[in-house]
Design a protein around this motif. Structure first.
Motif, mmCIF file in Angstrom:
data_model
loop_
_atom_site.group_PDB
_atom_site.id
_atom_site.type_symbol
_atom_site.label_atom_id
_atom_site.label_comp_id
_atom_site.label_asym_id
_atom_site.label_seq_id
_atom_site.Cartn_x
_atom_site.Cartn_y
_atom_site.Cartn_z
ATOM 1 N N GLU A 44 25.804 88.187 4.382
ATOM 2 C CA GLU A 44 25.336 87.584 5.628
ATOM 3 C C GLU A 44 24.021 88.203 6.092
ATOM 4 O O GLU A 44 23.130 87.497 6.580
ATOM 5 C CB GLU A 44 26.409 87.732 6.699
ATOM 6 N N SER A 45 23.889 89.511 5.929
ATOM 7 C CA SER A 45 22.654 90.177 6.356
ATOM 8 C C SER A 45 21.466 89.718 5.530
ATOM 9 O O SER A 45 20.358 89.534 6.060
ATOM 10 C CB SER A 45 22.804 91.694 6.269
ATOM 11 N N ILE A 46 21.669 89.526 4.247
ATOM 12 C CA ILE A 46 20.596 89.040 3.380
ATOM 13 C C ILE A 46 20.099 87.687 3.876
ATOM 14 O O ILE A 46 18.892 87.434 3.971
ATOM 15 C CB ILE A 46 21.077 88.942 1.912
ATOM 16 N N HIS A 47 21.035 86.807 4.215
ATOM 17 C CA HIS A 47 20.668 85.468 4.686
ATOM 18 C C HIS A 47 19.898 85.539 6.002
ATOM 19 O O HIS A 47 18.838 84.905 6.150
ATOM 20 C CB HIS A 47 21.936 84.624 4.854
ATOM 21 N N VAL A 48 20.397 86.322 6.951
ATOM 22 C CA VAL A 48 19.753 86.410 8.265
ATOM 23 C C VAL A 48 18.363 87.026 8.148
ATOM 24 O O VAL A 48 17.372 86.500 8.697
ATOM 25 C CB VAL A 48 20.630 87.228 9.242
ATOM 26 N N ILE A 49 18.248 88.140 7.443
ATOM 27 C CA ILE A 49 16.953 88.813 7.300
ATOM 28 C C ILE A 49 15.950 87.917 6.595
ATOM 29 O O ILE A 49 14.799 87.766 7.027
ATOM 30 C CB ILE A 49 17.124 90.146 6.543
ATOM 31 N N ARG A 50 16.390 87.287 5.510
ATOM 32 C CA ARG A 50 15.456 86.468 4.725
ATOM 33 C C ARG A 50 14.978 85.242 5.506
ATOM 34 O O ARG A 50 13.785 84.914 5.497
ATOM 35 C CB ARG A 50 16.101 86.047 3.403
#
Length: 338
Positions: free
Chosen positions: A115-121
């Motif tokens: 989830e963090s990868i998606h939000v940051i990207r």
């Protein structure tokens, strides 16, 4: 093949900036740093100075994590740096190691990592994203671009990397392990409907140019201790009879405890269990020709970037030899293969 230099943000910060500038002068395309805010200085502040004093290098953490930094703040930092200096940032991210363990915390779940990868990207690429029930977007950000490369070891983390990562960071230069992990990530990418060749592969490991093997090994034995922390987690979860290569699991049998206050340091007293054979397999040591030989083998396995850790007493000379001999030799090899 691209080349990166991996630095620790030890004070003075001006020293880190000077090494980053030297890396650019010697043809390195990336400058990475550790990201453990208690053990070393704050890297994102230093990135701003590096970007201001260089023209081409791409900077980022190897690696950050979803636990110690708010995801939206992380994304905002990247988008701001990109607006200030052009799109010259990259995000290496994992579940968390020294940054969380030094506070007696634990690595995040793979669900949170995903989830963090998606939000940051999404945010750092000037796009909107759903987060905590809200639709978020930086109204001031246009044209920012950011790739997110995932550091992973275990089978499920490798699967996640193939499914969502722009790149894969393998923190060791063992040829057998690299071959297995690259194949695992590519299979996961293919199963997820992605182009397996679109995922970039980075091998990160200590690089030391010299001929005193006893000294070189002692200067870089800490790396086997650092990697051992991740391997110990994998063995505890999957057992010794898992699909994880035997070369990766055998050496941790002599591991007893680990002091994160000595993390990533030459002479780390908690890395004495690491045998010479593992140091040699996991690192790039020796003469320029020996480095070139191993790098060619990594390239044949599909490695797109080698990022060399410089936590030893021969930083400048190693970068000089890479700039004058190793990097040109790899470029010639790639042209010849083409």
């Amino acid at each position: 093949m691209d080349f990166g230099a991996v630095l620790q943000t030890n004070p003075p910060a001006s020293r880190t900036v000077a090494l980053a500038k030297l890396a650019e002068q010697h043809g390195f395309s990336h400058v990475w740093t550790f990201d453990s805010h208690l053990l070393w200085q704050e890297p994102y502040v230093i990135y701003s100075q590096i970007l201001a004093e260089t023209r081409r290098v791409i900077v980022g953490p190897m690696v950050t994590n979803p636990a110690t930094r708010d995801w939206t703040v992380t994304a905002s930092t990247y988008a701001t740096l990109n607006e200030m200096y052009g799109n010259r940032t990259i995000c290496g991210i994992g579940r968390g190691d020294s940054a969380v363990r030094v506070t007696n915390g634990k690595p995040t779940t793979l669900k949170d990592l995903r989830e963090s990868i998606h939000v940051i990207r999404e945010l750092a690429n000037s796009r909107s994203v759903e987060y905590n029930g809200a639709t978020l977007q930086f109204p001031w950000s246009t044209g920012s671009t950011l790739d997110v490369w995932v550091a992973a070891y275990g089978p499920l983390a490798l699967k996640l990397t193939g499914e969502v990562g722009d790149g894969f960071i393998l923190q060791m230069a063992d040829l057998d392990v690299a071959e297995w992990m690259i194949a695992t990530v590519r299979r996961a990418a293919d199963a997820a409907g992605r182009d397996p060749l679109a995922v970039k592969f980075c091998v990160a490991a200590p690089m030391y140019v010299g001929d005193d093997w006893t000294h070189m090994r002692d200067q870089n034995r800490w790396f086997g201790g650092m990697v051992g922390n991740h391997v110990a987690d994998i063995v505890a979860k999957y057992g010794e009879g898992s699909a994880v290569p035997k070369a990766l699991t055998d050496y941790i049998k002599g591991r007893e405890g680990y002091d994160y206050n000595e993390h990533g340091r030459a002479g780390n007293s908690h890395a004495n269990f690491v045998p010479d054979e593992i140091v040699d397999r996991f690192c790039l040591l020796g003469t320029a020709d020996q480095h070139i030989e191993k790098l060619k083998a990594l390239k044949e396995l599909g490695v797109d970037q080698f990022a060399g850790y410089l936590q030893h007493d021969n930083k400048e000379e190693t970068m000089r030899v890479y700039g004058e001999t190793v990097i040109p030799a790899l470029r010639e090899h790639i042209v010849a293969k083409a």
